[in-house]
Design a protein around this motif. Sequence first.
Motif, PDB file in Angstrom:
ATOM      1  N   ARG A  42       0.825  -1.212   0.000  1.00  0.00           N
ATOM      2  CA  ARG A  42       0.000   0.000   0.000  1.00  0.00           C
ATOM      3  C   ARG A  42       0.859   1.263   0.000  1.00  0.00           C
ATOM      4  O   ARG A  42       0.506   2.254  -0.633  1.00  0.00           O
ATOM      5  CB  ARG A  42      -0.991  -0.017   1.160  1.00  0.00           C
ATOM      6  N   SER A  43       2.009   1.236   0.676  1.00  0.00           N
ATOM      7  CA  SER A  43       2.875   2.411   0.695  1.00  0.00           C
ATOM      8  C   SER A  43       3.903   2.383  -0.430  1.00  0.00           C
ATOM      9  O   SER A  43       4.558   3.390  -0.692  1.00  0.00           O
ATOM     10  CB  SER A  43       3.608   2.511   2.037  1.00  0.00           C
ATOM     11  N   LEU A  46       1.242   0.988  -4.507  1.00  0.00           N
ATOM     12  CA  LEU A  46      -0.034   1.711  -4.523  1.00  0.00           C
ATOM     13  C   LEU A  46       0.085   3.156  -4.059  1.00  0.00           C
ATOM     14  O   LEU A  46      -0.924   3.882  -4.058  1.00  0.00           O
ATOM     15  CB  LEU A  46      -1.065   0.967  -3.676  1.00  0.00           C
ATOM     16  N   ASN A  48       0.149   4.746  -1.324  1.00  0.00           N
ATOM     17  CA  ASN A  48      -0.782   5.158  -0.275  1.00  0.00           C
ATOM     18  C   ASN A  48      -2.168   5.537  -0.784  1.00  0.00           C
ATOM     19  O   ASN A  48      -2.890   6.305  -0.147  1.00  0.00           O
ATOM     20  CB  ASN A  48      -0.195   6.324   0.531  1.00  0.00           C
ATOM     21  N   GLN A  49      -2.557   4.947  -1.911  1.00  0.00           N
ATOM     22  CA  GLN A  49      -3.934   5.136  -2.378  1.00  0.00           C
ATOM     23  C   GLN A  49      -4.924   4.404  -1.482  1.00  0.00           C
ATOM     24  O   GLN A  49      -6.112   4.752  -1.431  1.00  0.00           O
ATOM     25  CB  GLN A  49      -4.083   4.602  -3.801  1.00  0.00           C
ATOM     26  N   VAL A  50      -4.453   3.379  -0.793  1.00  0.00           N
ATOM     27  CA  VAL A  50      -5.311   2.551   0.059  1.00  0.00           C
ATOM     28  C   VAL A  50      -5.091   2.952   1.510  1.00  0.00           C
ATOM     29  O   VAL A  50      -3.981   2.864   2.025  1.00  0.00           O
ATOM     30  CB  VAL A  50      -4.994   1.054  -0.121  1.00  0.00           C
ATOM     31  N   TYR A  54      -8.781  -0.348   4.815  1.00  0.00           N
ATOM     32  CA  TYR A  54      -8.792  -1.557   3.988  1.00  0.00           C
ATOM     33  C   TYR A  54      -7.716  -2.515   4.479  1.00  0.00           C
ATOM     34  O   TYR A  54      -6.641  -2.089   4.897  1.00  0.00           O
ATOM     35  CB  TYR A  54      -8.487  -1.214   2.521  1.00  0.00           C
ATOM     36  N   GLY A  55      -8.003  -3.793   4.393  1.00  0.00           N
ATOM     37  CA  GLY A  55      -6.919  -4.744   4.565  1.00  0.00           C
ATOM     38  C   GLY A  55      -7.147  -5.870   5.542  1.00  0.00           C
ATOM     39  O   GLY A  55      -8.230  -6.049   6.123  1.00  0.00           O
ATOM     40  N   HIS A  77     -12.693  -6.045   1.174  1.00  0.00           N
ATOM     41  CA  HIS A  77     -11.374  -5.457   1.434  1.00  0.00           C
ATOM     42  C   HIS A  77     -10.355  -5.759   0.339  1.00  0.00           C
ATOM     43  O   HIS A  77      -9.164  -5.509   0.509  1.00  0.00           O
ATOM     44  CB  HIS A  77     -10.853  -5.919   2.792  1.00  0.00           C
ATOM     45  N   TRP A  79      -8.545  -4.965  -3.188  1.00  0.00           N
ATOM     46  CA  TRP A  79      -8.226  -3.748  -3.938  1.00  0.00           C
ATOM     47  C   TRP A  79      -7.726  -4.147  -5.329  1.00  0.00           C
ATOM     48  O   TRP A  79      -6.876  -5.027  -5.444  1.00  0.00           O
ATOM     49  CB  TRP A  79      -7.155  -2.938  -3.211  1.00  0.00           C
ATOM     50  N   PRO A  91      -4.690  -6.060   0.997  1.00  0.00           N
ATOM     51  CA  PRO A  91      -3.552  -5.337   1.588  1.00  0.00           C
ATOM     52  C   PRO A  91      -3.220  -5.866   2.978  1.00  0.00           C
ATOM     53  O   PRO A  91      -4.088  -6.323   3.727  1.00  0.00           O
ATOM     54  CB  PRO A  91      -4.052  -3.883   1.643  1.00  0.00           C
ATOM     55  N   THR A  94      -0.911  -2.743   8.713  1.00  0.00           N
ATOM     56  CA  THR A  94      -0.227  -1.448   8.779  1.00  0.00           C
ATOM     57  C   THR A  94       0.653  -1.350  10.014  1.00  0.00           C
ATOM     58  O   THR A  94       1.471  -0.431  10.120  1.00  0.00           O
ATOM     59  CB  THR A  94      -1.250  -0.296   8.788  1.00  0.00           C
TER      60      THR A  94
END
Length: 293
Positions: A42-43, A46, A48-50, A54-55, A77, A79, A91, A94
């Motif tokens: 995601r970072s 993507l 950081n669009q997500v 989500y995840g 969840h 993507w 995803p 975090t």
Amino acid sequence: MPVTALVSAKSAGVTTSALALALSSGRPTTLAECDPAGGTIRSGLLQNQVGAGYGLYHLAQAERVGPDALANAFAAHLWPLDGDGHRQLLPGLTDPAQAAALGRTWPALSQIMRVLADQAGQDVFIDAGRLALDAGRLHPTLTPAPLLHQADLVLLVVRGTDQSLTLARYLVEPLRIELAEHGSGLDALGLLLIESGPYRAHQVAESLKVPVMAALPFDAESATYLTQGGPQPRRWARSPLLQHARTAARQLEAVAARLQTQRQYAPEPASTQLAGVLERLNHQRRGGGGPRG
């Protein structure tokens, strides 16, 4: 279609390899980022669009409600990794501290992976990240062991370097034990070689006593894009990494199909009672005595 889990002893390109395989597959594909140490897609790719809404972490609460809630949460969840949604990502975490909440979620999640592969006809790839050991076994919290148990193939990602092979060597036996006792068997374990370093596939296989099931080139430009995102490289679809990933995906499918056929036609193990009878008969034939007429 196969469920393929990718693991490593240390950062060896697991996430990059999993992304390359998922993006190059010719079928609908799900990539689940299940590294207890935290996700990076995601970072990275993507950008950081997500958001954190989500995840993977959100599936733990749904699993406590029931199977239907978990299945619905899983679908909600995902993507998209491409424009038409044929390739989807779950995803990852975090925060590594979230991993403890997933202990009872892994087995149920593994069943969803099987349904996607067996009934929906999807290629399923699991980024299980770096494995942690506890007294020579897979750590019960810091590894998603139930996902490995249900996978058709478990690929230990290595590079052709002394350092990578040395680190990987400590994982081979724990993985063998885990798959023999709880998983798809010893044959499910293989290597995914990142062709970086002086050692070729046959040398790596001989060193670790594990077959190399697929190999990917060290493609720095493509790997940087998959790990950091940004502008897509020119001729991305024809990049060395994606071209070889397409071949690797087909090879893995063929290996999984062969192993599945072997398991279907393997003789059923003798029961304990039958084994005892056979042992007594053999003992008598060797002159060990027995009833006399």
